[in-house]
Write a protein that holds these residues in place. Structure first.
Motif, PDB file in Angstrom:
ATOM      1  N   GLY A  21       0.805  -1.212   0.000  1.00 35.24           N
ATOM      2  CA  GLY A  21       0.000   0.000   0.000  1.00 35.24           C
ATOM      3  C   GLY A  21       0.838   1.261   0.000  1.00 35.24           C
ATOM      4  N   ALA A  22       2.156   1.124  -0.126  1.00 38.53           N
ATOM      5  CA  ALA A  22       3.038   2.289  -0.152  1.00 38.53           C
ATOM      6  C   ALA A  22       2.962   2.999  -1.498  1.00 38.53           C
ATOM      7  CB  ALA A  22       4.477   1.865   0.132  1.00 38.53           C
ATOM      8  N   SER A  23       2.549   2.282  -2.534  1.00 37.81           N
ATOM      9  CA  SER A  23       2.394   2.858  -3.861  1.00 37.81           C
ATOM     10  C   SER A  23       0.959   2.640  -4.322  1.00 37.81           C
ATOM     11  CB  SER A  23       3.348   2.197  -4.855  1.00 37.81           C
ATOM     12  OG  SER A  23       3.089   2.659  -6.163  1.00 37.81           O
ATOM     13  N   LEU A  24       0.397   3.606  -5.012  1.00 38.72           N
ATOM     14  CA  LEU A  24      -0.959   3.482  -5.552  1.00 38.72           C
ATOM     15  C   LEU A  24      -0.962   3.573  -7.066  1.00 38.72           C
ATOM     16  CD1 LEU A  24      -2.809   5.820  -3.020  1.00 38.72           C
ATOM     17  CD2 LEU A  24      -2.685   3.332  -2.985  1.00 38.72           C
ATOM     18  N   GLU A  25       0.213   3.382  -7.681  1.00 39.87           N
ATOM     19  CA  GLU A  25       0.362   3.570  -9.123  1.00 39.87           C
ATOM     20  C   GLU A  25       0.478   2.231  -9.844  1.00 39.87           C
ATOM     21  OE1 GLU A  25       3.762   5.370 -12.023  1.00 39.87           O
ATOM     22  OE2 GLU A  25       3.298   6.497 -10.206  1.00 39.87           O
ATOM     23  N   CYS A  26      -0.292   2.068 -10.913  1.00 40.63           N
ATOM     24  CA  CYS A  26      -0.238   0.864 -11.735  1.00 40.63           C
ATOM     25  C   CYS A  26       1.142   0.746 -12.372  1.00 40.63           C
ATOM     26  CB  CYS A  26      -1.313   0.933 -12.816  1.00 40.63           C
ATOM     27  SG  CYS A  26      -1.250  -0.431 -13.981  1.00 40.63           S
ATOM     28  N   LEU A  27       1.714  -0.454 -12.334  1.00 40.92           N
ATOM     29  CA  LEU A  27       3.036  -0.682 -12.914  1.00 40.92           C
ATOM     30  C   LEU A  27       2.998  -0.718 -14.437  1.00 40.92           C
ATOM     31  CD1 LEU A  27       4.305  -3.455 -10.482  1.00 40.92           C
ATOM     32  CD2 LEU A  27       4.778  -1.013 -10.419  1.00 40.92           C
ATOM     33  N   VAL A  28       1.824  -0.914 -15.019  1.00 40.03           N
ATOM     34  CA  VAL A  28       1.701  -1.014 -16.469  1.00 40.03           C
ATOM     35  C   VAL A  28       1.435   0.345 -17.113  1.00 40.03           C
ATOM     36  CG1 VAL A  28       0.393  -2.072 -18.358  1.00 40.03           C
ATOM     37  CG2 VAL A  28       0.911  -3.403 -16.308  1.00 40.03           C
ATOM     38  N   CYS A  29       0.418   1.065 -16.601  1.00 40.15           N
ATOM     39  CA  CYS A  29       0.014   2.301 -17.282  1.00 40.15           C
ATOM     40  C   CYS A  29       0.200   3.564 -16.444  1.00 40.15           C
ATOM     41  CB  CYS A  29      -1.431   2.202 -17.747  1.00 40.15           C
ATOM     42  SG  CYS A  29      -2.640   2.216 -16.402  1.00 40.15           S
ATOM     43  N   GLY A  30       0.475   3.428 -15.147  1.00 38.23           N
ATOM     44  CA  GLY A  30       0.726   4.591 -14.304  1.00 38.23           C
ATOM     45  C   GLY A  30      -0.509   5.223 -13.683  1.00 38.23           C
ATOM     46  N   GLU A  31      -1.690   4.666 -13.940  1.00 36.94           N
ATOM     47  CA  GLU A  31      -2.915   5.197 -13.337  1.00 36.94           C
ATOM     48  C   GLU A  31      -3.048   4.690 -11.902  1.00 36.94           C
ATOM     49  OE1 GLU A  31      -5.079   7.389 -14.660  1.00 36.94           O
ATOM     50  OE2 GLU A  31      -3.753   7.529 -16.390  1.00 36.94           O
ATOM     51  N   PHE A  32      -3.998   5.259 -11.168  1.00 36.18           N
ATOM     52  CA  PHE A  32      -4.232   4.826  -9.795  1.00 36.18           C
ATOM     53  C   PHE A  32      -4.859   3.439  -9.768  1.00 36.18           C
ATOM     54  CE2 PHE A  32      -4.165   9.441  -9.092  1.00 36.18           C
ATOM     55  CZ  PHE A  32      -3.226   9.476  -8.089  1.00 36.18           C
ATOM     56  N   VAL A  33      -4.530   2.665  -8.734  1.00 36.91           N
ATOM     57  CA  VAL A  33      -5.081   1.322  -8.566  1.00 36.91           C
ATOM     58  C   VAL A  33      -6.137   1.316  -7.475  1.00 36.91           C
ATOM     59  CG1 VAL A  33      -3.001   0.145  -9.376  1.00 36.91           C
ATOM     60  CG2 VAL A  33      -3.258   0.650  -6.949  1.00 36.91           C
ATOM     61  N   LEU A  34      -6.912   0.258  -7.434  1.00 31.28           N
ATOM     62  CA  LEU A  34      -7.995   0.094  -6.482  1.00 31.28           C
ATOM     63  C   LEU A  34      -7.879  -1.286  -5.841  1.00 31.28           C
ATOM     64  CD1 LEU A  34     -10.841   1.059  -5.436  1.00 31.28           C
ATOM     65  CD2 LEU A  34     -11.776  -0.101  -7.449  1.00 31.28           C
ATOM     66  N   ARG A  35      -7.990  -1.365  -4.537  1.00 28.10           N
ATOM     67  CA  ARG A  35      -8.027  -2.661  -3.849  1.00 28.10           C
ATOM     68  C   ARG A  35      -9.471  -3.130  -3.871  1.00 28.10           C
ATOM     69  NH1 ARG A  35      -3.394  -3.833  -1.069  1.00 28.10           N
ATOM     70  NH2 ARG A  35      -1.962  -2.098  -0.920  1.00 28.10           N
ATOM     71  N   TRP A  36      -9.665  -4.341  -4.466  1.00 28.59           N
ATOM     72  CA  TRP A  36     -11.030  -4.782  -4.687  1.00 28.59           C
ATOM     73  C   TRP A  36     -11.085  -6.304  -4.771  1.00 28.59           C
ATOM     74  CZ3 TRP A  36     -13.787  -4.085  -9.984  1.00 28.59           C
ATOM     75  CH2 TRP A  36     -15.137  -4.349  -9.861  1.00 28.59           C
ATOM     76  N   GLY A  37     -11.873  -6.922  -3.918  1.00 28.46           N
ATOM     77  CA  GLY A  37     -12.093  -8.367  -3.966  1.00 28.46           C
ATOM     78  C   GLY A  37     -10.844  -9.209  -3.810  1.00 28.46           C
ATOM     79  N   GLY A  38      -9.930  -8.827  -2.930  1.00 32.67           N
ATOM     80  CA  GLY A  38      -8.713  -9.602  -2.724  1.00 32.67           C
ATOM     81  C   GLY A  38      -7.636  -9.356  -3.765  1.00 32.67           C
TER      82      GLY A  38
END
Length: 66
Positions: A21-38
C-alpha cells in the motif's frame, strides 16, 4: 545480464510497495489502482495483482491490455 538483474530487482521492489500500500500507481500504465475483492486492480488497463493478505506473499500479475 546485469541490466536484466537490476530491472527484476526494481520490479520486485515496486510490486512489494504496491502490495504494502506504499504505492498506488499501476506498474503497467501509471494510473491509480484500487483494492477490490482480494486483488489490487487498475481500472484503466485491467492489470491485477493478488492482494498479499489474501495470498500470503504469493504475487501474481496479469494484464489484458490490448
Amino acid at each position: 545480464m546485469g541490466e536484466a538483474t537490476s530491472l527484476i530487482r526494481t520490479l520486485d521492489q515496486e510490486l512489494g510497495a504496491l502490495a504494502r500500500g506504499a504505492s498506488l500507481e499501476c506498474l503497467v500504465c501509471g494510473e491509480f489502482v484500487l483494492r477490490w475483492g482480494g486483488e489490487i486492480r487498475c481500472l484503466e488497463c485491467d492489470s491485477r495483482i493478488a492482494d498479499a493478505a489474501t495470498f500470503a506473499g504469493q504475487q501474481s500479475v496479469t494484464s489484458t491490455a490490448g
